[in-house]
Design an enzyme around this catalytic site. Structure first.
Site, mmCIF file in Angstrom:
data_model
loop_
_atom_site.group_PDB
_atom_site.id
_atom_site.type_symbol
_atom_site.label_atom_id
_atom_site.label_comp_id
_atom_site.label_asym_id
_atom_site.label_seq_id
_atom_site.Cartn_x
_atom_site.Cartn_y
_atom_site.Cartn_z
ATOM 1 C CB THR A 130 -0.916 0.011 1.242
ATOM 2 O OG1 THR A 130 -1.587 1.270 1.360
ATOM 3 C CG2 THR A 130 -0.109 -0.205 2.515
ATOM 4 C CG ASP A 131 -1.160 4.935 -1.093
ATOM 5 O OD1 ASP A 131 -1.740 4.308 -0.173
ATOM 6 O OD2 ASP A 131 -1.756 5.761 -1.806
ATOM 7 C CD GLU A 132 -3.566 3.557 4.288
ATOM 8 O OE1 GLU A 132 -3.451 3.695 5.528
ATOM 9 O OE2 GLU A 132 -4.602 3.143 3.746
ATOM 10 C CE1 TYR A 156 -3.175 -2.487 5.640
ATOM 11 C CE2 TYR A 156 -3.372 -0.143 5.175
ATOM 12 C CZ TYR A 156 -3.247 -1.452 4.732
ATOM 13 O OH TYR A 156 -3.177 -1.714 3.392
ATOM 14 C CE LYS A 160 0.307 -4.632 3.008
ATOM 15 N NZ LYS A 160 0.198 -6.013 2.455
#
Length: 346
Positions: A130-132, A156, A160
């Site tokens: 993810t870009d997060e 989260y 990741k």
């Protein structure tokens, strides 16, 4: 030749499996633990598809699946992914996203160590992230690139980020032939109804307030799930081993503007008898803890190296998505029942 897809009964995974079977003659094995968000009904009934119910953290089960089906690639979609849930209950995110990824990598490493040299050279482990992991951007900052420093702000995104680092380390330490993709916010059919777009649709149709965090100015880049699937296929086919590729939709929009777009589509496609607008139901709620302001993806590397770029514009993709949820009300009802039950029986 076979591929193994972890988390294939979830939103993105199920779209990928369905798309793969439509476009390829290659069989697919799905490995999924069928938590509340993993629905076997999302998967096609196809003679080239096999569902294995189990946890990626169960190394013995993974090893058995690898030995039985001998895939030429593992595509790792399996993850706990809802930010709000990670704030109220982070333990499951560490277990699945960190421990689970570690156990999966170990099983794959041992599987390749026992195989032929040629088999190892052709094998790929594609990790979907993810870009997060990159944190939050101010409104005027350049978009994330593959060299942006990691700065995760939620359990989260931290879990990741940890899984990304594990994947990278297994390439450099053990020579595992890995690929990593970091995508922006996905949307489309089969997205579990706790995420922003399906929540807005469901709330509007039920006559409930449509919740928008804070003042609604947080910005996300939206990627239609079919475009994401095509990006994964392209990276699997043409990506350079050991590399990371950012996958974005080139559709940055503030949350409040996205919700208004949804309301306008519903006004057109499912008008209320009263003729009032669904937009009147929008309600601003207490902001999420540590809410990242903006995500934006620079996809120039994946375009240059593997020739991929998104094809779906937000307006057209959102129209398709609203139509799908209007036509699949029973799916939403069943998905929420699954959540209340905690999981579904296979």
């Amino acid at each position: 030749m076979t591929i193994l897809v972890t988390g294939g009964a979830g939103f993105i995974g199920a779209n990928f499996v369905t798309d793969w079977l439509r476009r390829s003659s290659e069989p697919v094995v799905t490995l999924d633990s069928l938590t509340y968000a993993g629905n076997p009904g999302n998967l096609p009934d196809h003679d080239r598809h096999t569902l294995v119910v189990g946890d990626i953290a169960d190394r013995g089960l993974v090893a058995q699946a690898l030995a039985t089906h001998r895939p030429r690639a593992v595509l790792h979609f399996a993850a706990e992914s809802h930010v709000d849930r990670s704030i109220t209950g982070p333990s499951a995110f560490i277990q699945t996203n960190v421990v689970g990824t570690f156990e999966l990598l170990e099983a794959v490493r041992l599987y390749l160590d026992q195989g032929a040299v040629g088999e190892r050279a052709a094998f790929r482990f594609l990790h979907v992230s993810t870009d997060e992991v990159y944190g939050s951007l101010p409104s005027d900052a350049p978009a994330f690139t593959e060299t942006t420093a990691y700065a995760p702000n939620s359990p989260y995104s931290a879990s990741k980020a940890a899984s990304d680092h594990l994947v990278r380390s297994y390439h450099h330490s053990f020579g595992l032939p890995v690929l990593t993709t970091n995508c922006s916010n996905n949307y489309g059919p089969y997205q579990y109804p706790e995420k922003l777009i399906p929540v807005a649709i469901r709330s509007a149709l039920s006559g409930a307030p449509i919740p928008v965090y804070g003042n609604g100015t947080n910005i996300r880049d939206w990627l239609y799930v079919a475009d994401h699937c095509s990006a994964i296929r392209a990276v699997l086919d043409r990506g350079r081993v050991g590399e990371t590729y950012n996958v974005g939709g080139n559709n940055e929009v503030a949350n409040i503007d996205l919700v208004r777009m949804i309301c306008n589509l519903l006004d057109e496609m499912a008008p209320l008898p009263s003729k009032r607008s669904y937009g009147e139901q929008i309600s601003f709620v207490t902001d999420r803890a540590g809410h990242d302001f903006r995500y934006a993806i620079n996809s120039s590397k994946i375009t240059k190296e593997v020739g991929w770029q998104p094809t779906e514009q937000l307006a057209s993709g959102l129209r398709k998505t609203v139509r799908w949820y209007l036509d699949h009300g029973q799916w939403v009802t069943d998905a929420l029942k699954r959540r209340d039950q905690g999981r579904v029986l296979a």
